[in-house]
Design a protein around this motif. Structure first.
Motif, mmCIF file in Angstrom:
data_model
loop_
_atom_site.group_PDB
_atom_site.id
_atom_site.type_symbol
_atom_site.label_atom_id
_atom_site.label_comp_id
_atom_site.label_asym_id
_atom_site.label_seq_id
_atom_site.Cartn_x
_atom_site.Cartn_y
_atom_site.Cartn_z
ATOM 1 N N HIS A 228 0.756 -1.147 0.057
ATOM 2 C CA HIS A 228 -0.100 -0.012 0.016
ATOM 3 C C HIS A 228 0.848 1.464 0.031
ATOM 4 N N GLY A 229 1.940 0.996 0.012
ATOM 5 C CA GLY A 229 2.889 2.468 0.220
ATOM 6 C C GLY A 229 4.243 2.293 -0.254
ATOM 7 N N ASP A 230 5.045 3.444 -0.456
ATOM 8 C CA ASP A 230 6.518 3.378 -0.991
ATOM 9 C C ASP A 230 7.454 3.095 -0.070
ATOM 10 N N LEU B 179 -1.606 1.850 4.522
ATOM 11 C CA LEU B 179 -0.210 1.600 4.871
ATOM 12 C C LEU B 179 -0.060 1.868 6.368
ATOM 13 N N VAL C 241 0.979 10.850 4.526
ATOM 14 C CA VAL C 241 0.151 10.026 3.872
ATOM 15 C C VAL C 241 -1.240 10.700 3.477
ATOM 16 N N ARG D 198 8.372 6.024 2.368
ATOM 17 C CA ARG D 198 7.277 6.323 3.423
ATOM 18 C C ARG D 198 7.069 5.147 4.485
ATOM 19 N N GLU E 249 -1.776 9.248 -0.455
ATOM 20 C CA GLU E 249 -1.205 7.777 -0.588
ATOM 21 C C GLU E 249 -2.223 7.047 0.366
#
Length: 278
Positions: free
Chosen positions: A82-84, A143, A134, A87, A139
């Motif tokens: 769900h995220g980079d 996450l 976030v 992050r 985003e």
């Protein structure tokens, strides 16, 4: 902490960020983590066989460690879905020292020095800034619970593994058996949740996952070995310098967006970790 141990822990931090980056490669985070855990388990078992068999009481530490490491990988896997990297990683890693310090003070009655209090405030500020990003950057909010769950597991296994390795008196054997138990636990969990689709079919996934597994194994062996020679909290805090490596990898290799806010929040997290150890 001696200079050789310090340099070893910093090298372990770089390896840790590297294997997390490798897990982010490819379409399936679950598949990458399964491969990593299977290879780690196999390597750990082979290495453990070369060491004396642990006594009964040590297995309590090992079983606890295996379960917590499995939880850590589950949370981390779903966070990366769900995220980079730039992050998720700072949230997952930067929160752990904060948890250890707060729990140590509130539950165990350990007193905090002024620098540690300043570190907690700075670290907390950086984490809140990063989490706020976030919302402001659009985003996925999904996450956050996974990244923070990973942080809680990190805090847990740090203490368990440090004390367990000291109890056994052999970091190499402890890490080997731990990764075997963790590999079995993670693989079984993912098979139940995702079925046979959790097992990658392509050779590329196994190759990348294998390299990540070796980097992860080496990184954690160094950390546990260092915790038998230096204070656990100090080693744990120094490992979090991997945050800088992870953010740079995410920015330079994965071309993830590096906003001024994200850079500032990561800087606060790292500064907070450093302050807690002054």
């Amino acid at each position: 902490m001696t200079i050789p141990v310090l340099l070893a822990v910093l090298g372990a931090a770089l390896l840790h960020a590297t294997w997390n980056a490798l897990v982010r490669i490819g379409a399936s985070r679950v598949g990458a983590m399964v491969v990593l855990s299977v290879v780690q388990g196999g390597v750990g078992f082979l290495i453990a066989l070369t060491r004396p068999f642990p006594s009964g009481e040590v297995w309590l530490w090992l079983l606890s460690s295996g379960l917590i490491h499995t939880a850590y990988k589950v949370f981390l896997t779903f966070a990366y879905e769900h995220g980079d990297l730039s992050r998720v990683y700072p949230l997952a890693r930067g929160t752990a020292p904060l948890v250890v310090l707060v729990v140590g003070s509130a539950v165990l009655g350990e007193s905090l020095a002024a620098a540690e209090v300043a570190g907690i405030v700075t670290l907390g500020g950086g984490i809140l800034m990063l989490a706020r990003g976030v919302w402001t950057s659009g985003e996925s909010l999904k996450l956050l619970p996974f990244a923070l769950g990973s942080a809680l597991a990190t805090a847990g296994y740090t203490v368990v593994d440090g004390l367990g390795a000291r109890s056994l008196g052999d970091a190499t054997a402890f890490v080997g058996w731990m990764f075997l138990l963790d590999g079995i636990g993670l693989t079984l969990f993912m098979l139940v949740v995702r079925g046979s689709a959790a097992i990658p079919r392509g050779w590329r996934a196994w190759g990348t996952g294998g390299v990540a597994a070796l980097a992860s194994y080496g990184s954690y062996w160094v950390a546990v070995w260092a915790m038998t020679l230096a204070p656990i909290a100090l080693v744990a805090a120094l490992r979090e310098t991997s945050i800088l490596f992870a953010v740079l990898i995410g920015w330079l290799i994965f071309r993830e967006r590096m906003t001024p806010g994200k850079a500032a929040s990561v800087g606060l997290i790292v500064a907070g970790v450093v302050l807690t150890r002054l």
